[in-house]
Design an enzyme around this catalytic site. Structure first.
Site, PDB file in Angstrom:
ATOM      1  N   ARG A 158      -2.020   0.189 -12.162  1.00  0.00           N
ATOM      2  CA  ARG A 158      -2.633  -1.010 -11.574  1.00  0.00           C
ATOM      3  C   ARG A 158      -1.765  -1.449 -10.399  1.00  0.00           C
ATOM      4  NH1 ARG A 158      -2.291  -6.612 -11.938  1.00  0.00           N
ATOM      5  NH2 ARG A 158      -4.298  -7.755 -11.974  1.00  0.00           N
ATOM      6  N   LYS A 211       6.482  -6.232  -8.659  1.00  0.00           N
ATOM      7  CA  LYS A 211       6.968  -7.256  -9.577  1.00  0.00           C
ATOM      8  C   LYS A 211       8.447  -7.553  -9.396  1.00  0.00           C
ATOM      9  CE  LYS A 211       3.313  -7.183 -12.970  1.00  0.00           C
ATOM     10  NZ  LYS A 211       2.916  -6.973 -14.384  1.00  0.00           N
TER      11      LYS A 211
END
Length: 285
Positions: free
Chosen positions: A258, A224
């Site tokens: 995840r 991210k």
């Protein structure tokens, strides 16, 4: 009370029982969208199945498949387009892997179709806030769900963890009011969803405070933009930054990570588990 007494009871997802506290579980991400932020979007069902197979071979405990990008500048699609992208890829993945599959959607109509063809759980980035039919659906079908706190469109109350906890409690209330047993819920604090880098890093420092909610925690930091801001690296080169965030998250009690890079993050989880949870005779205790 001992730590074991604080652990949530196991959840059955598909044919798999997830025993919380025994080890960290790895969720592999399969994006069937052309505009994935991480550059790994796949539109061909055969390639989606190949990616899922490879992830399971590398150590993924479950697969999360989604057909609409959730990046901050994504272009919204309607339910018909989401299902058009998702249907054949989900079917292909389901035929090829035996691990549980969660469907990453905010729409009840898409989730119900996905459950009909083999999805085992819901992963909702809006924590049941976007579609009032989602909570009754998972209650009726008896499906477990990951509920995420999404800060987008919300006013910041001044404390990152207090805002996240309040949002997650609201999602839990929505679920249980519809008849979903609380023990069927997994919580995601929503790293990167409406927060800037400073707030995201504070979230990581204080993740352990969310254990008071009494539910298993899932975290998705993989590749991210906060990692990119800190390291000045593009999405595909953020594996080691991701590893640092995941090791710290596991130390604070996160139960599922995840991720996109399964093999590397599997090793991060195993090594961190050996330190945090203990090591005996070559296996985590």
């Amino acid at each position: 009370m001992t730590d074991a007494e604080h652990r949530p009871i196991p959840i059955q997802v598909g044919d798999t029982t997830f025993q919380w506290g025994a080890r960290t579980f790895v969720m592999g991400v399969v994006n069937v969208t052309p505009d994935s932020f991480s550059g790994d979007g796949i539109l061909d069902p055969g390639r989606a199945a190949e990616q899922a197979i490879r992830m399971v071979e590398q150590g993924a405990d479950l697969i999360d498949i989604g057909a609409e990008s959730t990046r901050p500048d994504h272009i919204s699609i309607d339910a018909d387009e989401e299902w058009r992208r998702l249907e054949h890829s989900l079917m292909a993945v389901r035929r090829q892997v035996d691990v549980p599959i969660s469907v990453d959607t905010t729409r009840a109509s898409v989730a119900e179709r996905a459950f009909d063809i083999g999805a085992d759980a819901l992963n909702d980035i809006n924590g049941l806030r976007a579609d009032p039919d989602l909570a009754p659906l998972i209650a009726r079908l008896g499906k477990p769900a990951v509920l995420m706190h999404n800060q987008r469109g919300r006013e910041f109350g001044g404390d990152v963890i207090e805002d996240i906890a309040a949002g997650l409690r609201s999602s839990i209330d929505t679920a249980t009011s519809a008849g979903v047993p609380e023990q069927q819920l997994i919580l995601d604090p929503g790293f990167g969803f409406g927060w800037g880098p400073v707030q995201n890093l504070e979230m990581l420092r204080r993740l352990g405070e969310l254990r008071v909610l009494g539910r298993p925690l899932l975290l998705g930091t993989s590749r991210k933009s906060t990692i990119g801001h800190v390291l000045d690296r593009p999405a595909q080169d953020r594996v080691w930054g991701t590893a640092a965030t995941m090791a710290l998250a596991i130390e604070q009690g996160v139960d599922i990570i995840r991720v996109h890079d399964i093999e590397e993050m599997r090793d991060v989880a195993r090594m961190t588990d050996a330190i945090v949870r203990g090591w005996s005779d070559g296996e985590p205790s």
